[in-house]
Design a protein around this motif. Sequence first.
Motif: not given
Length: 322
Positions: A55-56, A63-68, A76-88
Amino acid sequence: MSDKDILHILGKKVALGQSAKVSFNVAKLHTQNTIDVPVIIERSKKPGPTVLITAGIHGDEVNGVEIVRQIIAKGINKPKKGTIICIPVINVFGFIHMDREFPDGRDLNRVFPGSKIGSLASRVAHKLITEIVPHADLILDFHTGGAGRFNSPQIRIVKGDPELDELAQIFGAPFIYYSKNIKKSFRSASSKMDIPILLFEGGKSFNIDNNITNTGVNGIKRILHHLGILNSKFTVSKPKKNCIKIQGSKWIRASHSGMFKAVISINSEVKKGDVLGHITDPYGSFNHFVKAPNNGYIFNVNESPIIYQGDAIFHISTKLKP
């Protein structure tokens, strides 16, 4: 653990099961202070797909920043498998000043894939494209409307891509809007790298709207659940309504300058000739009725109280996909 299980990103090594907060910066302020762009990485112990959530790109689209931010804050960004990368916040420079553009006056979303020796915005684009995007199997990018125009929550994708069609419907925003990739945009650059990307539009600049935020967060959860990487402690709700697929649209522009007030709610289905709003003068002697030129759905409304002749005031669908 083999080297293939190590994520090499921005000069760091992040193994399966690890969390990391890394950053990239391409320049210093004129005061020699560095401006870091935080990149939050969460990896499960189990291998799986990598989802990049951004976002951003425009600094005023909070508002996009707030969502991330909520995705991270709620875990929610802590996955049960795989990888999640967030850039707010990609455009930290603009975010600090609540400005859409970079300090060099450029729109970051019009300079991709960028250049290592280009303008400031171009260098940020280049680093994002070369050092982060190649790790992703899917990108979710969050935006809002600009210039006082409030966007209904919508996913924008190109026509004729069955994978994107399926993912957009799973996301569950009220509208899917088929639009061409804009030249030198983040969406266009990612698509050329064969990395699927969903672009979310919702709300307007300088504004946080709870409905837009909830739609974005719930959509992300649905996508992560579909990919099998959403942590099992989170529940997933079905969309309240089926997505409306917009294949064609037009902007209704003001035929007069004056004070403007919409009388139709966003997301509304209207008929040709329905009154959508009024343009008046400050003196009570003029009142122009803005009417729908065709049957369709209103999925963007200009919320500015003062408008000028030619300003875009409503976005209406003209053609729907069955």
